[in-house]
Scaffold this active site. Structure first.
Site, PDB file in Angstrom:
ATOM      1  N   ARG A 183      -5.548  -1.571   8.615  1.00  0.00           N
ATOM      2  CA  ARG A 183      -6.700  -2.301   8.075  1.00  0.00           C
ATOM      3  C   ARG A 183      -6.257  -3.611   7.444  1.00  0.00           C
ATOM      4  NH1 ARG A 183      -8.320   2.875   6.260  1.00  0.00           N
ATOM      5  NH2 ARG A 183      -7.134   2.691   4.341  1.00  0.00           N
TER       6      ARG A 183
ATOM      7  N   GLU B  49     -12.226  -4.639  -5.135  1.00  0.00           N
ATOM      8  CA  GLU B  49     -12.629  -3.241  -4.891  1.00  0.00           C
ATOM      9  C   GLU B  49     -11.823  -2.262  -5.756  1.00  0.00           C
ATOM     10  OE1 GLU B  49     -11.884  -5.468  -2.383  1.00  0.00           O
ATOM     11  OE2 GLU B  49     -13.978  -5.835  -1.832  1.00  0.00           O
ATOM     12  N   ASN B  50     -10.633  -2.658  -6.197  1.00  0.00           N
ATOM     13  CA  ASN B  50      -9.784  -1.763  -6.999  1.00  0.00           C
ATOM     14  C   ASN B  50     -10.390  -1.426  -8.373  1.00  0.00           C
ATOM     15  OD1 ASN B  50      -6.591  -3.064  -5.774  1.00  0.00           O
ATOM     16  ND2 ASN B  50      -7.784  -1.304  -5.082  1.00  0.00           N
ATOM     17  N   TRP B  51     -11.418  -2.178  -8.804  1.00  0.00           N
ATOM     18  CA  TRP B  51     -12.070  -1.840 -10.077  1.00  0.00           C
ATOM     19  C   TRP B  51     -12.732  -0.467 -10.018  1.00  0.00           C
ATOM     20  CZ3 TRP B  51     -10.651  -4.488 -14.103  1.00  0.00           C
ATOM     21  CH2 TRP B  51     -10.352  -5.849 -13.985  1.00  0.00           C
TER      22      TRP B  51
ATOM     23  N   ARG C 299       1.872  -4.901   6.213  1.00  0.00           N
ATOM     24  CA  ARG C 299       1.146  -3.868   5.470  1.00  0.00           C
ATOM     25  C   ARG C 299       2.000  -2.607   5.464  1.00  0.00           C
ATOM     26  NH1 ARG C 299      -5.004  -2.449   4.616  1.00  0.00           N
ATOM     27  NH2 ARG C 299      -4.616  -0.713   3.226  1.00  0.00           N
TER      28      ARG C 299
ATOM     29  N   HIS D 263       2.792   3.251  -8.905  1.00  0.00           N
ATOM     30  CA  HIS D 263       2.676   1.810  -9.197  1.00  0.00           C
ATOM     31  C   HIS D 263       3.922   1.331  -9.954  1.00  0.00           C
ATOM     32  CE1 HIS D 263      -1.259   1.985  -7.605  1.00  0.00           C
ATOM     33  NE2 HIS D 263      -1.826   2.594  -8.630  1.00  0.00           N
TER      34      HIS D 263
ATOM     35  N   ASP E 167       0.833  -1.198   0.000  1.00  0.00           N
ATOM     36  CA  ASP E 167       0.000   0.000   0.000  1.00  0.00           C
ATOM     37  C   ASP E 167       0.874   1.258   0.000  1.00  0.00           C
ATOM     38  OD1 ASP E 167      -2.304   1.481   0.059  1.00  0.00           O
ATOM     39  OD2 ASP E 167      -2.640   1.264   2.212  1.00  0.00           O
ATOM     40  N   GLY E 168       0.312   2.330  -0.531  1.00  0.00           N
ATOM     41  CA  GLY E 168       0.988   3.632  -0.459  1.00  0.00           C
ATOM     42  C   GLY E 168       1.626   4.081  -1.759  1.00  0.00           C
TER      43      GLY E 168
HETATM   44  C1  FPP Z   1      -1.643   0.198  -3.327  1.00  0.00           C
HETATM   45  O1  FPP Z   1      -1.278   1.529  -3.416  1.00  0.00           O
HETATM   46  C2  FPP Z   1      -1.132  -0.619  -4.422  1.00  0.00           C
HETATM   47  C3  FPP Z   1      -1.897  -1.241  -5.354  1.00  0.00           C
HETATM   48  C4  FPP Z   1      -3.353  -1.149  -5.400  1.00  0.00           C
HETATM   49  C5  FPP Z   1      -1.293  -2.036  -6.435  1.00  0.00           C
HETATM   50  C6  FPP Z   1      -0.031  -2.784  -6.149  1.00  0.00           C
HETATM   51  C7  FPP Z   1       0.496  -3.262  -7.445  1.00  0.00           C
HETATM   52  C8  FPP Z   1       1.769  -3.203  -7.885  1.00  0.00           C
HETATM   53  C9  FPP Z   1       2.895  -2.711  -7.104  1.00  0.00           C
HETATM   54  C10 FPP Z   1       2.076  -3.629  -9.287  1.00  0.00           C
HETATM   55  C11 FPP Z   1       1.721  -4.988  -9.774  1.00  0.00           C
HETATM   56  C12 FPP Z   1       2.150  -6.138  -8.965  1.00  0.00           C
HETATM   57  C13 FPP Z   1       2.929  -7.202  -9.288  1.00  0.00           C
HETATM   58  C14 FPP Z   1       2.922  -8.401  -8.409  1.00  0.00           C
HETATM   59  C15 FPP Z   1       3.810  -7.272 -10.467  1.00  0.00           C
HETATM   60  P1  FPP Z   1      -2.423   2.619  -3.478  1.00  0.00           P
HETATM   61  O2  FPP Z   1      -2.625   2.983  -4.905  1.00  0.00           O
HETATM   62  O3  FPP Z   1      -3.640   2.115  -2.793  1.00  0.00           O
HETATM   63  O4  FPP Z   1      -1.757   3.784  -2.692  1.00  0.00           O
HETATM   64  P2  FPP Z   1      -2.485   4.906  -1.820  1.00  0.00           P
HETATM   65  O5  FPP Z   1      -3.188   4.186  -0.696  1.00  0.00           O
HETATM   66  O6  FPP Z   1      -1.352   5.744  -1.352  1.00  0.00           O
HETATM   67  O7  FPP Z   1      -3.409   5.621  -2.728  1.00  0.00           O
END
Ligand code: FPP
Length: 256
Positions: A207, A81-83, A201, A51, A34-35
């Site tokens: 969470r 949920e990411n959709w 995490r 990402h 996350d993050g």
């Molecule tokens: C959370 O950060 C991260 C994700 C939803 C995606 C994680 C995916 C990758 C690092 C790339 C693909 C993975 C592999 C295994 C090759 P966030 O976007 O929720 O960050 P935020 O909470 O700061 O907004």
């Protein structure tokens, strides 16, 4: 544990490595990465740049975990949920995943890693699904670390899928005895895999976010404020070290 040759002698990592008990490395580590968005935001970059940077951490952590002798590494890459995120961001995540597999498959093979995706992967775009199948197929004979990537995954959806498959099969077999925890575990996406010993995490959120709800019943939870794109081998070693200092009791009383 053959990480020793890969850390700079005298470095902070080398110091941490010395403190780690090679016989008590967690067998299964699960990570909520996350993050990425906040990492990018702090640099005034678009979220997708976070990402992209997160991929470097993925590579580093996979290699480090394999060298440390971890049996299973489960990474939460995309939740159901990411959709709800903007289409552009979703597309970038899918593209990054495909690119990662195409670029890293040889390295994964070389490191004797077995790849597997868990989640409703049949609902992913065809080209992503094909890439995942290809990586699974190409690495299925490997005997080293199992790399489990959770994609289009949610813990509750997993339980729904588990119960549906279980009831169907039990009915077909005319099963009459009550089900128990072992039976349920056998129908999970993670069937045959030991439950995570350590759940990490990043980015400080307190969470579970619908991750491995059944499997983390007794996992040790480690939350760090480090954003995922900054999370590297040193941070993994710190998490393992803290894990080794915990006293796992599984509901029993403290051993004298
Ligand atoms: C959370 O950060 C991260 C994700 C939803 C995606 C994680 C995916 C990758 C690092 C790339 C693909 C993975 C592999 C295994 C090759 P966030 O976007 O929720 O960050 P935020 O909470 O700061 O907004």
């Amino acid at each position: 544990m053959d990480l020793a040759g890969f850390v700079e002698p005298g470095s902070q990592e080398a110091g941490l490595l010395k403190l780690i008990d090679a016989n008590r490395v967690p067998k299964h580590i699960a990570i909520i990465m996350d993050g990425n968005g906040r990492w990018a935001g702090m640099r005034k970059l678009p979220r997708v740049a976070g990402h992209r940077a997160g991929i470097e951490s993925v590579r580093d952590i996979i290699e480090s975990a394999a060298r440390l002798g971890v049996d299973v590494l489960t990474l939460y890459a995309f939740s159901i949920e990411n959709w709800k995120r903007p289409k552009r961001e979703v597309n970038t995540l899918m593209t990054l995943l495909k690119e990662y597999i195409q670029r890293e498959l040889n390295n994964v093979k070389k490191n004797n890693i077995r790849f597997q995706a868990i989640g409703r992967i049949q609902e992913l775009e065809k080209s992503v699904y094909r890439e995942l199948q290809h990586a699974t197929d190409e690495t299925k004979e490997n005997t080293g670390m199992l790399l489990n990537v959770a994609l289009n995954y949610s813990g509750r959806a997993e339980l729904v899928d588990t119960f549906n498959r279980m009831f169907l099969e039990l009915k077909q077999n005319g099963h009459r005895t009550p089900i128990d925890e072992d039976v349920i575990s056998r129908f999970l996406y993670t069937s045959g895999i030991p439950d995570p010993d350590l759940l990490i995490r990043t980015s400080g959120e307190m969470r579970i976010s619908n991750f491995l709800l059944w499997q983390i019943a007794y996992s040790e939870i480690y939350i760090t404020s480090t954003f995922w794109p900054d999370f590297r081998r040193r941070h993994l070693l710190e998490a393992i070290l803290e894990y080794q200092q915990r006293d796992r009791r599984y509901g029993a009383i403290k051993k004298q």
